[in-house]
Design a protein around this motif. Structure first.
Motif, PDB file in Angstrom:
ATOM      1  N   GLU A   1      -2.210  -8.814   6.447  1.00 14.87           N
ATOM      2  CA  GLU A   1      -1.568  -7.922   5.792  1.00 14.87           C
ATOM      3  C   GLU A   1      -1.257  -8.410   4.289  1.00 14.87           C
ATOM      4  O   GLU A   1      -0.560  -9.531   4.273  1.00 14.87           O
ATOM      5  CB  GLU A   1      -0.415  -7.244   6.137  1.00 14.87           C
TER       6      GLU A   1
ATOM      7  N   ARG B   1      -0.818   5.678  -0.796  1.00 14.17           N
ATOM      8  CA  ARG B   1      -1.902   5.237   0.206  1.00 14.17           C
ATOM      9  C   ARG B   1      -1.708   3.874   0.661  1.00 14.17           C
ATOM     10  O   ARG B   1      -1.176   2.890  -0.030  1.00 14.17           O
ATOM     11  CB  ARG B   1      -3.250   5.240  -0.669  1.00 14.17           C
ATOM     12  N   TYR B   2      -2.091   3.489   1.940  1.00 11.38           N
ATOM     13  CA  TYR B   2      -2.225   2.229   2.845  1.00 11.38           C
ATOM     14  C   TYR B   2      -3.724   1.767   2.718  1.00 11.38           C
ATOM     15  O   TYR B   2      -4.542   2.788   3.348  1.00 11.38           O
ATOM     16  CB  TYR B   2      -1.622   2.473   3.978  1.00 11.38           C
TER      17      TYR B   2
ATOM     18  N   GLN C   1       0.803  -7.462   1.103  1.00 12.72           N
ATOM     19  CA  GLN C   1       1.956  -6.940   0.755  1.00 12.72           C
ATOM     20  C   GLN C   1       2.335  -7.177  -1.016  1.00 12.72           C
ATOM     21  O   GLN C   1       2.524  -8.441  -1.327  1.00 12.72           O
ATOM     22  CB  GLN C   1       3.180  -7.605   1.634  1.00 12.72           C
TER      23      GLN C   1
ATOM     24  N   VAL D   1       3.243  -1.916  -1.919  1.00 16.84           N
ATOM     25  CA  VAL D   1       1.923  -1.423  -1.470  1.00 16.84           C
ATOM     26  C   VAL D   1       1.403  -2.285  -0.705  1.00 16.84           C
ATOM     27  O   VAL D   1       1.295  -3.649  -0.902  1.00 16.84           O
ATOM     28  CB  VAL D   1       0.982  -1.059  -2.635  1.00 16.84           C
ATOM     29  N   ARG D   2       0.661  -1.684   0.565  1.00 15.02           N
ATOM     30  CA  ARG D   2       0.348  -2.767   1.479  1.00 15.02           C
ATOM     31  C   ARG D   2      -1.261  -2.397   1.784  1.00 15.02           C
ATOM     32  O   ARG D   2      -1.624  -1.298   1.460  1.00 15.02           O
ATOM     33  CB  ARG D   2       1.146  -2.643   2.818  1.00 15.02           C
ATOM     34  N   GLY D   3      -1.898  -3.654   2.349  1.00 15.89           N
ATOM     35  CA  GLY D   3      -3.087  -3.225   2.730  1.00 15.89           C
ATOM     36  C   GLY D   3      -3.620  -4.301   3.783  1.00 15.89           C
ATOM     37  O   GLY D   3      -2.956  -5.415   4.132  1.00 15.89           O
TER      38      GLY D   3
END
Length: 420
Positions: free
Chosen positions: A348, A301-302, A350, A327-329
């Protein structure tokens, strides 16, 4: 503000204690000396102090305390607040207590009442005396926020703080300093995505450690020792090795370390050692660097709203126990407000697997209770399109049917690229 090194016990409750949370109330009573312990309850932050004060008193007394509400609150009607703050009999009763409890509400009401202009009132001096004698200072929500030497005052907009809205007396203020001077406390942490304000606050105020306590959880602090209790956990942030690029025109961060401590976990701020709960140690140890590691979370999942409810913890557990080493968001505002000076600015997050990333999962079947230690985090400012997306133009029915059937779009001149 107290000036000596911490000598008593601090209990930080993240807010919103749920039914069945007597273990937290009982711990406060036990730390204060057990049955019959006198506890002074300050509903100072509350907008309905009589009701809130009575609720807290009842919860503590149900666990054996001898608690009473102290009528010192700006929203108490018909009360001479200044007289109460300096009433020698009331001050003496507070000083004779074994614990002091601050309610939730608005933390600025606590500091403005007990420490106007940064000067301790006689009542605050009595509270400090309880702590210096080895007593307990506890608080929930706003009552937890005031425990740092500096605190969040009115910083409800996480993204605005990330974008640089940070003013003394507005977003932050002096706290009461009942925890280590190098620890910044936040509350309602996972529920309200407050990682977005904790990181820039720590950088701006010069903190190494940040502690974000979730709702329905509490952290018991004795000197450098932390213990998580309750139904949830807390995020510990360490910026000892973090850096920023001064050339970038917005907040950025590289090399922060995040850990999630669940109920029963202990951590020592001085040594940096975490001891997972017995429940976790009896469960599954998760080490993504170990030979033969098999991910328990297949998600890739992003996180389109990394500041959403529980999302930072979801990203941390996915990094620990998922298939990817990163994992990024994204933190951004899809519907910019009028007057936003930087509507296109986003960030972002990271998350990376650095050396030493490890965790534990509780043994119960289907459990998603994790302890996660040593996530590396970078925060990178980015430009987000506005609007973020636009509707697709209508296409002829044969084209739509072709796309849905997986045959690609129409071909021109036999070039096979499906473009028009």
């Amino acid at each position: 503000m107290i000036s000596n090194a911490p000598t008593g016990t601090v209990v930080l409750i993240g807010g919103a204690l749920q039914a069945g949370s007597d273990a937290v109330w009982q711990r406060i009573v036990d730390e204060a000396g057990g049955p019959g312990a006198p506890i002074a309850v300050f509903p100072t932050a509350a907008h309905d102090p009589e009701r809130i004060g009575a609720h807290i008193v009842a919860a503590l007394n149900r666990c054996g305390a001898r608690a009473e509400a102290v009528p010192v609150a700006p929203h108490l009607e018909g009360v001479d607040l200044q007289a109460r703050l300096h009433d020698p009999d009331l001050v003496a009763r507070v000083a004779a207590s074994r614990a002091v409890f601050f309610s939730g509400g608005a933390q600025e009401l606590i500091v403005d009442t007990l420490q106007p202009g940064g000067r301790a009132t006689a009542m605050l001096q009595a509270i400090s005396a309880v702590f210096e004698a080895g007593g307990v200072i506890a608080g929930t929500s706003a009552g937890a926020a005031v425990m740092s030497r500096l605190m969040f005052r009115d910083a409800m907009d996480n993204l605005a703080v990330l974008k640089g809205q940070w003013r003394a007396g507005h977003e932050y203020d002096q706290g009461l300093a009942f925890v280590s001077p190098d620890l910044l406390v936040d509350q309602h942490f996972l529920k309200r995505g407050r990682i977005g304000r904790l990181l820039p606050a720590m950088r701006a105020l010069g903190y190494r450690h940040g502690l974000g306590v979730d709702e329905n959880a509490a952290v018991v602090i004795k000197g450098a020792a932390l213990e998580v209790i309750g139904g949830s956990g807390a995020v510990l942030v360490d910026l000892a090795e973090a850096s920023a690029d001064a050339e970038l025109p917005a907040f950025n961060l590289r090399g922060a370390r995040l850990s999630y401590l669940d109920a029963g976990d202990r951590h020592d701020l001085a040594s940096g050692v975490t001891t997972p709960s017995q429940r976790k140690l009896q469960g599954r140890r998760v080490d993504p660097a170990a030979a033969g590691f098999t991910p328990g979370l297949p998600s890739d999942r992003y996180f389109l709203d990394i500041l959403g409810d529980g999302c930072i913890l979801g990203a941390m557990t996915q990094l620990l126990d998922g298939p990817a080493a990163e994992v990024r968001g994204l933190a951004f505002r899809a519907n910019p407000r009028a007057g936003d000076p930087a509507p296109e600015l986003g960030f972002e997050f990271q998350l990376r697997r650095g050396p030493g990333l490890v965790g534990w999962q509780a043994q119960a079947v289907g459990s998603d209770d994790y302890t996660v230690l040593g996530v590396e985090l970078d925060v990178v400012p980015v430009r987000v399109a506005n609007p973020l997306f636009t509707p697709l133009a209508a296409l002829p029915r044969p084209v739509v049917e072709s796309v849905l059937a997986g045959r690609g779009g129409p071909k021109e001149n036999g070039d096979g690229d499906g473009q028009r």
